[in-house]
Design a protein around this motif. Structure first.
Motif, PDB file in Angstrom:
ATOM      1  N   VAL A  19       0.809  -1.082   0.129  1.00  0.00           N
ATOM      2  CA  VAL A  19      -0.024   0.095  -0.011  1.00  0.00           C
ATOM      3  C   VAL A  19       0.855   0.991   0.090  1.00  0.00           C
ATOM      4  O   VAL A  19       0.700   2.362  -0.810  1.00  0.00           O
ATOM      5  CB  VAL A  19      -0.875   0.147   1.377  1.00  0.00           C
ATOM      6  CG1 VAL A  19      -1.698   1.277   1.262  1.00  0.00           C
ATOM      7  CG2 VAL A  19      -1.713  -1.080   1.297  1.00  0.00           C
ATOM      8  N   ARG A  20       2.092   1.182   0.725  1.00  0.00           N
ATOM      9  CA  ARG A  20       2.793   2.541   0.587  1.00  0.00           C
ATOM     10  C   ARG A  20       3.536   2.534  -0.643  1.00  0.00           C
ATOM     11  O   ARG A  20       3.576   3.738  -1.027  1.00  0.00           O
ATOM     12  CB  ARG A  20       3.928   2.131   1.852  1.00  0.00           C
ATOM     13  CG  ARG A  20       4.960   3.335   2.049  1.00  0.00           C
ATOM     14  CD  ARG A  20       5.750   2.979   3.120  1.00  0.00           C
ATOM     15  NE  ARG A  20       5.190   2.997   4.509  1.00  0.00           N
ATOM     16  CZ  ARG A  20       6.227   2.723   5.415  1.00  0.00           C
ATOM     17  NH1 ARG A  20       7.345   2.588   5.457  1.00  0.00           N
ATOM     18  NH2 ARG A  20       5.351   2.777   6.781  1.00  0.00           N
ATOM     19  N   GLY A  21       3.887   1.231  -1.085  1.00  0.00           N
ATOM     20  CA  GLY A  21       4.802   1.743  -2.449  1.00  0.00           C
ATOM     21  C   GLY A  21       3.576   1.924  -3.632  1.00  0.00           C
ATOM     22  O   GLY A  21       3.748   2.674  -4.511  1.00  0.00           O
ATOM     23  N   PHE A  22       2.334   1.706  -3.535  1.00  0.00           N
ATOM     24  CA  PHE A  22       1.135   2.017  -4.271  1.00  0.00           C
ATOM     25  C   PHE A  22       0.909   3.656  -4.106  1.00  0.00           C
ATOM     26  O   PHE A  22       1.015   4.271  -5.067  1.00  0.00           O
ATOM     27  CB  PHE A  22      -0.093   1.468  -4.169  1.00  0.00           C
ATOM     28  CG  PHE A  22      -1.366   1.666  -4.866  1.00  0.00           C
ATOM     29  CD1 PHE A  22      -1.387   1.561  -6.242  1.00  0.00           C
ATOM     30  CD2 PHE A  22      -2.349   2.436  -4.242  1.00  0.00           C
ATOM     31  CE1 PHE A  22      -2.280   1.954  -7.039  1.00  0.00           C
ATOM     32  CE2 PHE A  22      -3.352   2.826  -4.789  1.00  0.00           C
ATOM     33  CZ  PHE A  22      -3.395   2.696  -6.315  1.00  0.00           C
ATOM     34  N   ASN A  23       0.811   4.121  -2.969  1.00  0.00           N
ATOM     35  CA  ASN A  23       0.682   5.570  -2.519  1.00  0.00           C
ATOM     36  C   ASN A  23       1.987   6.306  -3.222  1.00  0.00           C
ATOM     37  O   ASN A  23       1.802   7.322  -3.687  1.00  0.00           O
ATOM     38  CB  ASN A  23       0.353   5.712  -1.365  1.00  0.00           C
ATOM     39  CG  ASN A  23      -0.764   5.134  -0.797  1.00  0.00           C
ATOM     40  OD1 ASN A  23      -1.766   5.030  -1.683  1.00  0.00           O
ATOM     41  ND2 ASN A  23      -1.088   4.805   0.612  1.00  0.00           N
ATOM     42  N   ARG A  24       2.914   5.649  -2.830  1.00  0.00           N
ATOM     43  CA  ARG A  24       4.168   6.650  -3.452  1.00  0.00           C
ATOM     44  C   ARG A  24       4.091   6.470  -4.859  1.00  0.00           C
ATOM     45  O   ARG A  24       4.716   7.757  -5.702  1.00  0.00           O
ATOM     46  CB  ARG A  24       5.585   5.703  -2.724  1.00  0.00           C
ATOM     47  CG  ARG A  24       6.881   6.638  -3.235  1.00  0.00           C
ATOM     48  CD  ARG A  24       7.990   5.990  -2.845  1.00  0.00           C
ATOM     49  NE  ARG A  24       7.991   5.660  -1.420  1.00  0.00           N
ATOM     50  CZ  ARG A  24       7.899   4.543  -0.975  1.00  0.00           C
ATOM     51  NH1 ARG A  24       7.958   3.264  -1.779  1.00  0.00           N
ATOM     52  NH2 ARG A  24       7.917   4.371   0.431  1.00  0.00           N
TER      53      ARG A  24
END
Length: 215
Positions: A138-143
Motif C-alpha cells: 500500500v505504501r509503495g502504491f501511494n508513493r
C-alpha cells in the motif's frame, strides 16, 4: 486557475480513453468467437488462459498477478501447476526470462503490471488488492501515485469506470471475498485434466458443458 483546470480536464480525458482501451481485448475475443459461430472448447479456453498467465510471468507478474491476468483464481492456477507438468515448466521458464531481463516486481511496475492493476480496479478490486496483484505494498502504491501524476490519473479513471452495480447476468462474489468480480460462461468440456478446477478422478469428466471463470 483556469489553466490548471483545463490541464486537469485534458489529463482526465486522456486517462479515461486509456482505461477504456483496457477492455478492448475482451471485446475482440468475444467478436472473434462470435464470428466463428461456435462456443470454444474448454481445452481451447484453458490453453488460452494458460498462455495469458505465461505472458504475465514473462513480464514479471507475481503468481497472483499471473492468475488475474489469466482470469482465473490463484487456486486454479496452482492446480494447473500440479496437474500439468508442461505448464509448470513453461511458467518457470517465463519467470526466469523475466528475471534475466530485470522485469521483476518493484516500486515501478512494468506496463503489463500497470494494465493488470487498472483492469482489476475497473472490475471492482480494492486499491490494496489491485496493488498486491503486482507485488506493490500500500505504501509503495501511494508513493507511485504521488511520484507519477499520470498513474494517479489512470487509477482515478479506472475507479470512475468501475460499475456501481453488477452487470445483469454476472455472478457476484459474496461479501468478504477478495479481489475481482468474476463471471461465468458456458463452454464445451473436452478434457477434464485441463478444465479449471477439475481433477483427474472427476467422475463427471469427459464431454458435455461446464462453466469457467470469465474475468
Amino acid at each position: 486557475m483556469q489553466e490548471k483546470a483545463r490541464h486537469q480536464a485534458k489529463q482526465d480525458e486522456w486517462a479515461d480513453r486509456v482505461v477504456a482501451r483496457t477492455g478492448f481485448q475482451e471485446e475482440l475475443d468475444r467478436a472473434l468467437r462470435d464470428a466463428l459461430r461456435r462456443p470454444p472448447s474448454q481445452r481451447e479456453e484453458t490453453i488460452t488462459r494458460m498462455a495469458d498467465a505465461l505472458r504475465g510471468a514473462a513480464q514479471g507478474l507475481t503468481v497472483p498477478g499471473c492468475a488475474a491476468a489469466a482470469g482465473v483464481s490463484e487456486r486454479t492456477l496452482r492446480e494447473w501447476l500440479v496437474l500439468d507438468a508442461g505448464f509448470a515448466g513453461a511458467l518457470r521458464a517465463a519467470r526466469a526470462l523475466a528475471e534475466a531481463h530485470g522485469a521483476n516486481p518493484g516500486p515501478t511496475p512494468t506496463p503489463a503490471a500497470l494494465q493488470l492493476m487498472l483492469n482489476a480496479i475497473r472490475k471492482g478490486a480494492t486499491l490494496p488488492a489491485a496493488a498486491n496483484l503486482i507485488g506493490l505494498s500500500v505504501r509503495g502504491f501511494n508513493r507511485l501515485r504521488a511520484d507519477a501524476p499520470s498513474v494517479a490519473a489512470l487509477v482515478a479513471a479506472a475507479r470512475r469506470a468501475r460499475s456501481a452495480q453488477a452487470t445483469p447476468g454476472r455472478w457476484r462474489r459474496p461479501p468478504g471475498s477478495a479481489g475481482l468480480r468474476a463471471g461465468y460462461r458456458i463452454v464445451e468440456l473436452d478434457d477434464p485434466v485441463l478444465s479449471p478446477g477439475s481433477r483427474r478422478d472427476d467422475p463427471e469428466g469427459g464431454s458435455g458443458e461446464g462453466i469457467t471463470h470469465r474475468g
